[in-house]
Motif scaffolding. Structure first.
Motif, mmCIF file in Angstrom:
data_model
loop_
_atom_site.group_PDB
_atom_site.id
_atom_site.type_symbol
_atom_site.label_atom_id
_atom_site.label_comp_id
_atom_site.label_asym_id
_atom_site.label_seq_id
_atom_site.Cartn_x
_atom_site.Cartn_y
_atom_site.Cartn_z
ATOM 1 N N ASN A 175 -8.523 -0.200 -8.072
ATOM 2 C CA ASN A 175 -9.178 0.721 -7.144
ATOM 3 C C ASN A 175 -8.834 0.419 -5.693
ATOM 4 O OD1 ASN A 175 -10.573 -1.681 -7.088
ATOM 5 N ND2 ASN A 175 -12.604 -0.745 -6.977
ATOM 6 N N ARG A 176 -7.569 0.139 -5.446
ATOM 7 C CA ARG A 176 -7.151 -0.138 -4.069
ATOM 8 C C ARG A 176 -7.140 1.174 -3.274
ATOM 9 N NH1 ARG A 176 -2.760 -0.720 -7.447
ATOM 10 N NH2 ARG A 176 -0.997 0.704 -7.120
ATOM 11 N N PRO A 177 -7.291 1.106 -1.964
ATOM 12 C CA PRO A 177 -7.369 2.322 -1.137
ATOM 13 C C PRO A 177 -6.033 3.054 -1.054
ATOM 14 C CG PRO A 177 -7.342 0.358 0.240
ATOM 15 C CD PRO A 177 -7.480 -0.123 -1.173
ATOM 16 N N THR A 178 -6.127 4.373 -0.863
ATOM 17 C CA THR A 178 -4.924 5.209 -0.735
ATOM 18 C C THR A 178 -4.978 6.136 0.476
ATOM 19 O OG1 THR A 178 -5.871 6.896 -2.189
ATOM 20 C CG2 THR A 178 -4.519 5.192 -3.230
ATOM 21 N N LYS A 179 -6.144 6.222 1.146
ATOM 22 C CA LYS A 179 -6.315 7.091 2.308
ATOM 23 C C LYS A 179 -6.490 6.231 3.558
ATOM 24 C CE LYS A 179 -6.453 10.783 -0.327
ATOM 25 N NZ LYS A 179 -5.478 11.895 -0.246
ATOM 26 N N TRP A 180 -5.821 6.640 4.669
ATOM 27 C CA TRP A 180 -5.770 5.770 5.827
ATOM 28 C C TRP A 180 -5.883 6.536 7.133
ATOM 29 C CZ3 TRP A 180 -5.461 0.670 4.423
ATOM 30 C CH2 TRP A 180 -4.977 0.401 3.136
ATOM 31 N N PHE A 181 -6.375 5.853 8.152
ATOM 32 C CA PHE A 181 -6.300 6.280 9.543
ATOM 33 C C PHE A 181 -5.361 5.346 10.305
ATOM 34 C CE2 PHE A 181 -10.546 8.409 9.167
ATOM 35 C CZ PHE A 181 -10.160 9.646 9.667
ATOM 36 N N ASP A 182 -4.542 5.906 11.159
ATOM 37 C CA ASP A 182 -3.822 5.091 12.137
ATOM 38 C C ASP A 182 -4.806 4.842 13.277
ATOM 39 O OD1 ASP A 182 -2.094 3.836 13.794
ATOM 40 O OD2 ASP A 182 -0.898 5.612 14.278
ATOM 41 N N THR A 183 -5.205 3.575 13.444
ATOM 42 C CA THR A 183 -6.343 3.246 14.305
ATOM 43 C C THR A 183 -5.921 2.366 15.470
ATOM 44 O OG1 THR A 183 -7.837 3.351 12.406
ATOM 45 C CG2 THR A 183 -8.641 2.212 14.369
ATOM 46 N N ARG A 184 -6.396 2.753 16.661
ATOM 47 C CA ARG A 184 -6.322 1.897 17.844
ATOM 48 C C ARG A 184 -7.755 1.653 18.287
ATOM 49 N NH1 ARG A 184 -2.028 5.048 17.547
ATOM 50 N NH2 ARG A 184 0.025 4.243 18.127
ATOM 51 N N ALA A 185 -8.155 0.400 18.318
ATOM 52 C CA ALA A 185 -9.559 0.095 18.575
ATOM 53 C C ALA A 185 -9.694 -1.049 19.561
ATOM 54 C CB ALA A 185 -10.263 -0.261 17.263
ATOM 55 N N TYR A 186 -10.810 -1.010 20.316
ATOM 56 C CA TYR A 186 -11.168 -2.066 21.262
ATOM 57 C C TYR A 186 -12.647 -2.396 21.055
ATOM 58 C CZ TYR A 186 -7.047 0.023 23.463
ATOM 59 O OH TYR A 186 -5.800 0.536 23.697
ATOM 60 N N GLN A 187 -12.967 -3.664 21.145
ATOM 61 C CA GLN A 187 -14.368 -4.056 20.972
ATOM 62 C C GLN A 187 -14.701 -5.200 21.927
ATOM 63 O OE1 GLN A 187 -16.034 -6.183 17.311
ATOM 64 N NE2 GLN A 187 -16.911 -4.125 17.040
ATOM 65 N N LEU A 188 -15.880 -5.096 22.525
ATOM 66 C CA LEU A 188 -16.417 -6.154 23.374
ATOM 67 C C LEU A 188 -17.817 -6.473 22.870
ATOM 68 C CD1 LEU A 188 -15.837 -7.884 25.931
ATOM 69 C CD2 LEU A 188 -17.080 -6.135 27.234
ATOM 70 N N GLN A 189 -18.124 -7.770 22.656
ATOM 71 C CA GLN A 189 -19.389 -8.134 22.033
ATOM 72 C C GLN A 189 -19.951 -9.406 22.662
ATOM 73 O OE1 GLN A 189 -20.840 -7.632 17.601
ATOM 74 N NE2 GLN A 189 -19.397 -9.320 17.708
ATOM 75 N N ASN A 202 0.855 -1.183 0.000
ATOM 76 C CA ASN A 202 0.000 0.000 0.000
ATOM 77 C C ASN A 202 0.891 1.233 0.000
ATOM 78 O OD1 ASN A 202 0.485 0.909 2.900
ATOM 79 N ND2 ASN A 202 -0.412 -1.128 3.289
ATOM 80 N N ASN A 203 0.292 2.403 -0.151
ATOM 81 C CA ASN A 203 1.079 3.624 -0.328
ATOM 82 C C ASN A 203 1.662 4.166 0.970
ATOM 83 O OD1 ASN A 203 -1.669 4.165 0.384
ATOM 84 N ND2 ASN A 203 -1.312 6.341 -0.030
ATOM 85 N N ILE A 204 1.283 3.634 2.114
ATOM 86 C CA ILE A 204 1.833 4.086 3.390
ATOM 87 C C ILE A 204 2.994 3.188 3.827
ATOM 88 C CG2 ILE A 204 1.353 4.454 5.849
ATOM 89 C CD1 ILE A 204 0.098 6.519 4.016
ATOM 90 N N GLU A 205 2.782 1.883 3.802
ATOM 91 C CA GLU A 205 3.801 0.943 4.258
ATOM 92 C C GLU A 205 4.710 0.462 3.138
ATOM 93 O OE1 GLU A 205 1.602 -1.630 7.653
ATOM 94 O OE2 GLU A 205 0.564 -1.554 5.727
#
Length: 839
Positions: A552-566, A463-466
């Protein structure tokens, strides 16, 4: 003194010998030959059963058999498919017995054969008779009975047909399998069974409202190494592809195809009918019809029907054969036989069904599938307990797996050996190696016992970031425990030099397996990675090698830290409720710039959200393949519905925005008989709140695969945005209905596909950066052109046309963008080629 122990030892020996001798003398042996009364030909595969002990034997290819009887045996029953069973009282002479069965289709007292002149539909008495069969089939079929109950025995086999037997010690040491050849189950064929499944079931049915319930009371089946093979998936697949069928159905569903029944409502359009015989026997008066397809390439049968002329116009027997010219792949031959018997009230009820198919790519190398179902002990008109239809339509009792099935058709020696041979096969080191390689190539995982590494396609991507991204991941297996599950990965990007990770765990709350239905568990997830705007957290987030090389691969990104409980709770009627909490902490990376729409000097670089959600899902009669917590629905006629409500927890854990979101989805497959089948997916939603566009609906963001996924081929990532939207996809596979009518072309077995997909969305003024000062501007590319647009004026459309089954494996489709063609940096059409292997 030494003689005393010897004396006791001798007494013990005599005592044991006497017991053994008594047991041996208490048994007798009967042997003989089973043959046709009319032709005097041997009947291979005939079954001989001791009615007292239920022990049985099968006749070999010469009709010969040997059966050991207990001392209290009084009668034996001899039966064969297509023949009237007989009961023989005991004692009889131990050997050289000849037992003759009467062919039910040939027990004729008087036969008159019609002229073989081919009539038109208008003047054809055969068509007039078919009209009567069709007019009365609603009351003759099982689902037409007010209430019924019966016992059902079902046997399904799968394996090699006429295998080449070699005395050499090759085949990875698997030669022992080839010594278990069955030559008596099907006349003229040698079968090597590699899968065998038997079930006993109680079946209940009623007319108003129409319901059926199948309760499996006993079940036995071969099982392969659980590390590589999910045995329930094999069972689901084979029972789906070779499912139980009824000649009274409009379409006989087999091999994931719809073959039009010869007594379907519109059967006269596709079939030709001829009267061949009139039959008088001790069961009544019957007329025999021959039918054949008008177009042999269509998915139709050829064969024979016998129709009762007692006023019911019920089917007595049916023989349905698949034509060799049908638009099918790899099917060498296929035959379905239905047999019906009158009960004491004169009602014709299905007695037995047999489906036999053979497949092969090259001449001489074939596999087979053989399914036999026997129904008996019918009870009509009786009242059921009020809760008999509660729960799933097929229910397996807890003791079914340890109960030996009762067999109205005894297993022959080769069938009995199948269970033991597969157990031996699982212990072979060479076979384990073969399975490990196959599992890696097909599933992408390398099994280590309690853990497995993978998937293979995610090890490397770009990808364009890594730039170059390397990832190693894995998950636990049921060898560790089936009450809990863990999966995760670590990844490293060459350019950003950062370590990313994901971890998910789930634990059963009902003390049962976490992976099987109905499940009840709680799960938690942690993820630290770069993600597309609008993307959900997950183990597979779409960044595989194949995704990274798409246009049409993605080029815009967020650096994400996420937690989920389900928390997930499934009910037995396939209704489920999921509740959960998700926290996301996102920072813009790379060239993603979120500029305040009211102040161009103010840049949004950080978004933090906390959501609570509740998801209602209803999938009536759903069947699926599974591996751990990943499920893939087996698409049948039943719809799937989802409704999800999400609420932002304003003021909790530094929540940035306040909002609410409601999403509803539905999917259904429509079976259109000779026109194939069509899939319809509809998803709609609405968001309340003032939000940056990255938190709104971005329709072409790669999400977790589910039944309702709509993936737009010609739409760029983040190209459209909406806070009120509707997505629709329609995809029709016509199975060659048009190509089958074109001379020369029909010999290629080509199949038509077409479809369309639509996105319609609206963006409220409060979220429109061209109107509101409280959101962010749409991002631009390097040339300064806006990447995101509002489709308020018209829907976005894509159209698809294609040809499937090219060379039996390829599908070529032309995809065209039908609207918004004037936007910058878009392609209006493309061809896509995929491998699609199907019968």
């Amino acid at each position: 003194m030494r003689s005393v122990p010897s004396f006791y030892l001798w007494c013990a020996f005599v005592f044991v010998f006497c017991l053994t001798a008594k047991s041996s003398l208490a048994q007798s042996v009967v042997s003989g030959k089973v043959q046709s009364k009319e032709t005097k030909q041997a009947i291979p595969g005939a079954t001989i059963t001791d009615l007292n002990s239920k022990k049985g034997a099968s006749a070999d290819k010469n009709g010969s058999f040997t059966l050991k009887l207990d001392s209290n045996a009084k009668q034996i029953e001899i039966r064969a498919m297509g023949y009237k069973p007989i009961v023989v009282p005991l004692p009889i002479k131990p050997g050289n017995n000849v037992f003759e069965l009467v062919d039910e289709s040939n027990r004729i007292e008087a036969v008159s054969i019609s002229h073989k002149k081919k009539y038109s539909n208008k003047n054809n008495p055969a068509v007039e008779l078919i009209d009567l069969v069709i007019r009365n089939k609603h009351k003759n079929r099982l689902s037409g009975k007010d209430s019924l109950e019966f016992d059902q025995y079902d046997k399904l086999k799968f394996g090699l047909l006429d295998p080449k037997i070699s005395g050499k010690q090759g085949m990875l040491g698997l030669n022992f399998l080839f010594r278990n050849i069955d030559s008596s189950s099907y006349d003229g064929k040698k079968l090597l069974s590699l899968y065998l499944e038997e079930t006993n079931a109680k079946v209940f049915g009623k007319k108003n409202p129409s319901k059926f319930k199948r309760v499996i009371t006993a079940q036995k089946k071969t099982e392969f190494d659980k590390r590589y093979i999910n045995n329930p998936n094999i069972q689901e697949f084979l029972n789906f592809m070779f499912q139980q069928v009824d000649v009274y159905d409009e379409s006989v569903y087999i091999l994931n195809k719809q073959f039009l029944s010869p007594i379907a409502d519109n059967g006269k359009v596709f079939y030709k009918y001829y009267i061949t015989d009139t039959i008088f026997n001790d069961e009544g008066y019957f007329i025999q019809l021959r039918f054949e397809p008008r177009n042999k390439t269509d998915l139709l049968f050829k064969g024979v029907l016998q129709v009762s002329m007692d006023g019911s116009y019920a089917v007595k027997q049916a023989n349905l054969k698949i034509d060799k010219e049908s638009n099918l792949n790899w099917v060498k031959e296929g035959e379905i036989n239905f047999h019906y018997l009158k009960n004491d009230s004169g009602i014709m009820l299905i007695d037995s069904t047999r489906t036999f198919l053979t497949f092969g790519v090259r001449k001489g190398e074939s596999i087979f599938a053989d399914r036999v179902s026997v129904n008996n002990n019918y009870k009509l008109g009786e009242k059921f307990p009020t809760d008999v239809f509660a729960g799933p339509p097929t229910e397996i009792l807890p003791q079914a797996g340890i109960t030996i099935p009762e067999r109205p058709i005894a297993l022959n020696q080769a069938e009995q050996n199948t269970y033991r041979n597969i157990e031996t096969l699982n212990q072979k080191k060479s076979f384990k190696t073969l399975m490990a390689v196959g599992y890696l190539l097909s599933q992408g995982y390398y099994n280590l016992g309690m853990f497995e590494l993978g998937p293979l396609e995610y090890v490397y991507s770009q990808n364009n970031i890594e730039r170059n991204r390397f990832r190693i991941g894995g998950r636990t297996t049921q060898a560790l425990t089936d009450k809990a599950f863990f999966e995760g990965y670590i990844a490293y990007g060459q350019d950003d030099a950062r370590l990313k990770y994901f971890l998910r765990t789930a634990v059963s709350l009902n003390g049962k397996s976490i992976v099987t239905f109905p499940a009840h568990y709680i799960e938690g997830s942690i993820q630290n990675d770069i993600m597309e705007p609008g993307q959900q957290i997950g183990f597979l987030k779409g960044d595989s090698f194949f995704r990274s090389i798409r246009r049409n691969r993605p080029t815009k990104w967020f650096d994400t830290r996420a937690y989920q409980l389900q928390h997930v709770f499934e009910f037995g009627n396939h209704f489920s409720i999921s509740t959960g909490f998700t926290h996301r902490n996102q920072n813009t990376v790379g060239d993603l710039r979120l500029i305040n729409s009211g102040n161009p000097d103010l840049l949004l670089t950080h978004i933090q959200s906390n959501e609570a959600h509740i998801d209602f899902r209803w999938a009536p009669f759903e069947k699926f393949y599974y591996r751990n917590l990943t499920r893939k629905t087996i698409i049948e006629k039943h719809p799937v519905f989802n409704i999800m409500y999400t609420h932002s927890l304003d003021g909790f854990w530094n929540t940035t925005y306040k909002y609410d979101k409601l999403t509803a989805s539905a999917s259904k497959r429509f079976f259109l008989n000779q026109l194939g089948f069509a899939d319809l997916k509809v998803t709609g939603g609405k968001l309340w709140g003032t939000l940056p566009y990255t938190m709104l609906e971005l329709p072409n963001v790669k999400q977790k695969e589910d039944r309702h996924t709509v993936d737009f081929d010609m739409m760029n990532p983040m190209e459209f945005v909406a806070d009120k939207y509707l997505k629709v996809k329609f995809y029709h596979q016509m199975q060659g209905f048009l190509f089958n009518k074109i001379p020369l072309i029909k010999k290629l077995n080509l199949r038509e596909v077409w479809g369309a997909q639509m996105f319609y969305g609206q963006l409220s003024d409060r979220n429109n950066p061209y109107i509101s000062n409280n959101v962010v501007e749409f991002d631009t590319n390097k040339e300064g052109l806006t990447l995101t647009h509002v489709p308020n004026s018209e829907p976005y459309w894509e159209g698809i046309v294609g040809i499937d089954n090219i060379l039996n494996v390829l599908k070529v489709e032309y995809v065209k963008r039908l609207s918004f063609n004037g936007l910058p940096n878009v392609n209006n059409d493309r061809f896509r080629v995929s491998i699609n292997i199907n019968f």
